[in-house]
Design an enzyme around this catalytic site. Structure first.
Site, PDB file in Angstrom:
ATOM      1  N   TYR A  66      80.871  82.227  75.019  1.00 33.83           N
ATOM      2  CA  TYR A  66      80.060  81.216  74.363  1.00 33.83           C
ATOM      3  C   TYR A  66      80.976  80.190  73.707  1.00 33.83           C
ATOM      4  O   TYR A  66      81.489  80.407  72.623  1.00 33.83           O
ATOM      5  CB  TYR A  66      79.144  81.847  73.315  1.00 33.83           C
ATOM      6  CG  TYR A  66      78.160  82.856  73.847  1.00 33.83           C
ATOM      7  CD1 TYR A  66      77.852  82.929  75.202  1.00 33.83           C
ATOM      8  CD2 TYR A  66      77.528  83.754  72.991  1.00 33.83           C
ATOM      9  CE1 TYR A  66      76.942  83.864  75.686  1.00 33.83           C
ATOM     10  CE2 TYR A  66      76.612  84.682  73.463  1.00 33.83           C
ATOM     11  CZ  TYR A  66      76.331  84.738  74.807  1.00 33.83           C
ATOM     12  OH  TYR A  66      75.430  85.676  75.266  1.00 33.83           O
ATOM     13  N   PRO A 211      64.641  86.376  74.930  1.00 30.21           N
ATOM     14  CA  PRO A 211      63.401  87.039  74.519  1.00 30.21           C
ATOM     15  C   PRO A 211      62.231  86.077  74.322  1.00 30.21           C
ATOM     16  O   PRO A 211      61.071  86.487  74.440  1.00 30.21           O
ATOM     17  CB  PRO A 211      63.784  87.726  73.206  1.00 30.21           C
ATOM     18  CG  PRO A 211      64.890  86.887  72.656  1.00 30.21           C
ATOM     19  CD  PRO A 211      65.665  86.433  73.863  1.00 30.21           C
ATOM     20  N   GLY A 214      61.351  79.457  76.735  1.00 28.33           N
ATOM     21  CA  GLY A 214      60.204  78.553  76.735  1.00 28.33           C
ATOM     22  C   GLY A 214      59.409  78.556  78.024  1.00 28.33           C
ATOM     23  O   GLY A 214      58.169  78.574  78.009  1.00 28.33           O
TER      24      GLY A 214
END
Length: 286
Positions: A66, A211, A214
């Site tokens: 990341y 989780p 959209g």
């Protein structure tokens, strides 16, 4: 739901010798666009992490890819080597400026990456170290063996897997105790239902990534909005509450770069869905 007195009221789960609230925080969104480079405002990103902990989140998930390195560094700057927050990170993916995610499970690479992660996180031992994704160019058992050795050497406390099949999970468990599995799973995407079942049967933590994606929520927007209206909640809060109800081993880690969204996500732990709500959401993607 009210924004007053936001606190993490999710049940707890044991990861190794650590007990954490099941609703955690995913730190991927602390980075720049396409999860490459630093965010525009690093202080705001650090505020997001601090807000999560202030709301009672004691399980934070990140990865060396990341940024790469950006998320780990920011998490480390805020949390350091705290005893009251379990920080999980991952190794096994390379990045480039185009934003590609390239599997790389070479054991020597993993052994090198654990040292960089330790430095960025400001700790001597990583609480939970996860193999980010199997690599077709490296035997799976060789990659897992590297993680097992790091645990034996005391550089990591617990070992986890990510993006694995049931067969790979079974294979890894023959080499090392697997504390968690992180696979994609949400209201609409149930492709890892079989992996979740194995985790539930063996008390292995199941960390669903994306989780509250959209697009996945949009597929069931009418149902989510109906239930949300009944509870004075948002569709994202309902989706998170459903995950917490779905199985006792599920540990959702919603991520955001907005401190207010952190509070909204944590508030989902205070939402009590009716049995019929859970049933309808469970059957929605069948």
């Amino acid at each position: 739901m009210s924004s007053n007195s936001i606190a993490n009221e999710s049940d707890t789960f044991e990861i190794g010798n650590s007990t954490v609230h099941r609703l955690g925080f995913g730190a991927m969104r602390l980075c720049g666009d396409d999860i490459v480079g630093p965010p525009v405002d690093e202080e705001a990103a650090r505020e997001v992490v601090q807000r999560a902990v202030d709301c009672g989140v004691d399980f934070v998930d990140t990865a060396d890819s990341y940024g790469p390195g950006v998320s780990e560094r920011l998490v480390g700057e805020v949390l350091g080597d705290r005893d009251d927050v379990l920080v999980a990170t991952k190794a096994g993916l390379l990045r480039n400026r185009e934003g590609d995610w390239i599997a790389h499970g070479d054991p020597d690479y993993i052994r090198n990456q654990v040292l960089t992660s330790l430095d960025r996180l400001g700790t001597d031992t990583i609480d939970l170290y996860q193999f980010h994704r199997p690599d077709d160019d490296t035997p799976f058992e060789d990659s897992v063996a590297a993680f097992a050795e790091l645990k034996d050497e005391g550089l990591v406390r617990e070992v986890g897997l990510s993006n694995v099949s049931t067969e790979q999970l079974d294979q890894a468990r023959e080499q090392v105790e697997v504390a968690t599995v992180q696979n994609r799973y949400n209201v609409n995407d149930r492709s890892s239902a079989d992996v979740l079942e194995v985790c539930a049967e063996n008390d292995i933590g199941f960390i669903p990534w994306a989780p509250i994606d959209g697009d996945d929520l949009e597929a069931h927007d009418d149902l989510l909005d109906e239930i949300a209206a009944e509870h004075d909640a948002t569709r994202r809060q309902v989706a998170l509450a459903w995950l917490l109800e779905r199985a006792d081993v599920i540990l959702p880690i919603p991520g955001t770069s907005n401190p207010d969204h952190v509070e909204s996500n944590v508030a989902a732990s205070q939402l009590s869905l009716a049995d019929d709500d859970v049933r309808r959401l469970t059957e929605a993607a069948n």
